[in-house]
Design an enzyme around this catalytic site. Structure first.
Site, mmCIF file in Angstrom:
data_model
loop_
_atom_site.group_PDB
_atom_site.id
_atom_site.type_symbol
_atom_site.label_atom_id
_atom_site.label_comp_id
_atom_site.label_asym_id
_atom_site.label_seq_id
_atom_site.Cartn_x
_atom_site.Cartn_y
_atom_site.Cartn_z
ATOM 1 N N ASP B 36 73.420 -4.526 77.903
ATOM 2 C CA ASP B 36 74.502 -5.369 78.438
ATOM 3 C C ASP B 36 75.748 -5.179 77.591
ATOM 4 O OD1 ASP B 36 75.984 -7.666 79.611
ATOM 5 O OD2 ASP B 36 74.009 -8.261 80.342
ATOM 6 N N ASP B 62 77.494 -0.294 78.343
ATOM 7 C CA ASP B 62 78.510 -0.324 79.403
ATOM 8 C C ASP B 62 77.988 0.637 80.472
ATOM 9 O OD1 ASP B 62 80.561 0.284 81.121
ATOM 10 O OD2 ASP B 62 82.065 0.662 79.567
ATOM 11 N N VAL B 63 77.581 0.102 81.619
ATOM 12 C CA VAL B 63 76.890 0.928 82.615
ATOM 13 C C VAL B 63 77.760 2.030 83.204
ATOM 14 C CG1 VAL B 63 75.160 -0.812 83.248
ATOM 15 C CG2 VAL B 63 77.333 -0.696 84.528
ATOM 16 N N TYR B 154 83.185 -5.039 97.225
ATOM 17 C CA TYR B 154 81.822 -5.394 96.805
ATOM 18 C C TYR B 154 80.801 -4.923 97.841
ATOM 19 C CZ TYR B 154 77.864 -8.312 95.323
ATOM 20 O OH TYR B 154 76.630 -8.754 94.906
ATOM 21 N N ILE B 187 72.583 -16.495 95.589
ATOM 22 C CA ILE B 187 71.772 -16.905 94.446
ATOM 23 C C ILE B 187 72.685 -17.635 93.455
ATOM 24 C CG2 ILE B 187 70.128 -16.115 92.679
ATOM 25 C CD1 ILE B 187 69.261 -15.241 95.485
ATOM 26 N N THR B 192 77.913 -15.848 90.591
ATOM 27 C CA THR B 192 78.366 -16.495 91.827
ATOM 28 C C THR B 192 79.012 -17.863 91.582
ATOM 29 O OG1 THR B 192 76.130 -17.345 92.153
ATOM 30 C CG2 THR B 192 76.712 -15.344 93.360
#
Lengths: 248, 250
Positions: B36, B62-63, B154, B187, B192
């Protein structure tokens, strides 16, 4: 145990996938009723489960008969007090292209695979309502998702199951009753034995990206997940267990 | 235990769904690496899992960086010996219809939600090949299945994840590497809460849209991810697990 204190009804539980589900569900703590037209096989499964410490009852059930469904559900409630889980697993397979499909064959396939699911659902809902919810799992097929080269009636019956499941999900969600469909690819069971003899077997393996046939327990574990409270936010969904066949 | 002797790498595992997945996996016997960008939260989750008797390692990830991914996978193998399971869980949510979406917003959300999944998959495949197979679980969304009224970029990223998962499944099935996508509905998570669940009225509205009449919890998703990670789903690849309370069934 993942199904502790649950009561499950499994149609077509006398052999094949239904039998494997019944045994897995019993291992996970559920009391299981198996309904089947195959009396000898059904009683054998019942005995095998009871001898290994599970709770199982066999009832004779022709899924095309509304009265028999009502009796089967009543027997379940009499014996185990309620009904939490229904697996509409009974089904038949017929290979015939559309031109070679007789009206009799169409009617038989649609009666068992289609009307059978409708009648099971209809019979179970009042009891699930009493219990404050439930989980219905309908066995569709990859043949309920994509066209089949060698079956018309089976294809249509499994497509009907796919959407009847979504109707059930939407109509009864507010009452806590969930409904999901499972779409197995080619699974090695008594139903597919003819299909998987000789050349057909190699052909089916080659058409499956994971390069094997499915086993009854591959499907049973999916049914277990959907039956359990782990899937309590899952309804109207399609669980495809096909080794990647419909992904390409 | 359902993940005994398995090693799992979970991106975005510091908080939210990823942290719940990490804890559940650890309870089911897996050794877990959480990657993460959130270092404080990541170290806290790592400590909680280790204190509860699990085995967890936090790695800064960092993806969007290929190098970071390679380092994270190397750290996983150095610590736990292999990688069996990858959960591409990291993601961001951005609101905006097509006209309101700037190129910068598009690029950022595509980089994290899309390229991040590609790079994670690319980095783990050699390690999964070495152990004779593996399970990759990609977090898509209901927004990867149906159009979204307010989130254009998104939705595009989650559509990309949906089909990229099937590519992965078909390309690596022969090597025993499975890939499946999970499609959560609404979720209740740190992603969110600041975006679509900002107040009581918006929470009510989302519950109203959901046939089961409630918001999903991280556990609802984590249980599905667990099923796909475990050998119970060994005949499943290229499939979509929709966990949405019935949202897309109607």
């Amino acid at each position: 145990m993942r199904l502790e204190n649950k009561v499950a009804f499994i149609s077509g539980g006398g052999r094949g996938m239904g039998e494997v589900m019944a045994k897995l569900f019993a291992q996970e703590g559920a009391s299981v009723v198996i309904g089947d037209v195959l009396e000898d096989e059904g009683k054998q499964v019942e005995a095998a489960i009871n001898e290994t410490g599970g709770n199982c009852l066999f009832v004779r059930l022709n899924v095309t008969d509304e009265t028999q469904w009502q009796q089967a559900v009543a027997a379940t409630v009499t014996r185990f007090g309620k009904l939490d889980i229904l697996i509409n697993n009974a089904g038949i397979y017929r290979t015939n292209k559309i031109e070679n499909t007789s009206v009799e064959e169409w009617d038989q396939v649609l009666a068992i695979n289609g009307k059978g699911v409708f009648l099971g659902t209809k019979a179970a809902i009042p009891e699930m309502r009493k219990a404050g919810g439930g989980s219905i799992i309908n066995l569709s097929s990859v043949a309920g998702l994509v066209g089949s080269a060698d079956s018309g009636a089976y294809n249509a019956s499994k497509g009907a199951v796919r959407l009847l499941t979504k109707s059930t999900a939407i109509q009864y969600a507010k009452e806590g009753i969930r409904a999901n469909s499972i779409h197995p690819g080619t699974i090695e069971t008594p139903m597919t034995a003819d299909l998987l003899s000789g050349e057909g077997r190699r052909d089916r393996i080659n058409r499956t990206p994971l390069r094997r046939l499915g086993r009854a327990d591959d499907v049973a574990y999916g049914a277990l997940y959907l039956a359990s409270d782990e899937a309590s936010f899952v309804t109207g969904s399609e669980l495809v267990i096909d080794g990647g066949r419909t992904a390409e | 235990m359902r993940l005994e002797n398995k090693v799992a790498l979970i991106s975005g595992g510091a908080r939210g769904m990823g942290a719940v997945e990490a804890k559940l996996f650890a309870r089911e016997g897996a050794k877990v690496v959480i990657g993460d960008v959130l270092e404080d939260e990541g170290k806290q989750t790592e400590a909680e899992i280790n204190e509860a008797g699990g085995q967890c390692l936090f790695a800064m990830l960092d993806v969007t960086s290929e190098e970071n991914w390679n380092q994270t996978v190397a750290a996983t193998v150095a610590r736990f010996g292999k990688v069996d399971i990858l959960v591409n869980n990291a993601g961001i949510f951005t609101l905006g219809n097509v006209e309101d979406t700037t190129v910068e917003m598009w690029d950022r959300v595509m980089a994290i939600n899309g390229k991040g999944v590609f790079l994670g998959t690319k980095a783990v495949i050699p390690e999964m090949r070495k152990v004779g197979g593996g399970s990759i679980i990609n977090l898509s969304s209901v927004a990867g299945l149906i159009g979204s009224a307010r989130a254009a970029a998104y939705g595009a990223t989650k559509g990309a994840v949906r089909i990229f998962t099937k590519s992965t499944a078909v390309q690596y099935a022969k090597e025993g590497i499975r890939a499946n996508s999970v499609h959560p509905g609404i979720i209740d998570t740190p992603m969110t809460v600041p975006t679509i669940l900002v107040d009581d009225a918006s929470r009510e509205a989302q519950m109203e849209r959901t046939p089961l009449g409630r918001l999903g919890q991280s556990e609802d998703v984590a249980n599905g991810v667990l099923f796909l990670a475990s050998d119970e789903s060994s005949f499943m690849t290229g499939s979509e697990l929709v966990i949405d309370g019935g949202l897309t069934a109607q």
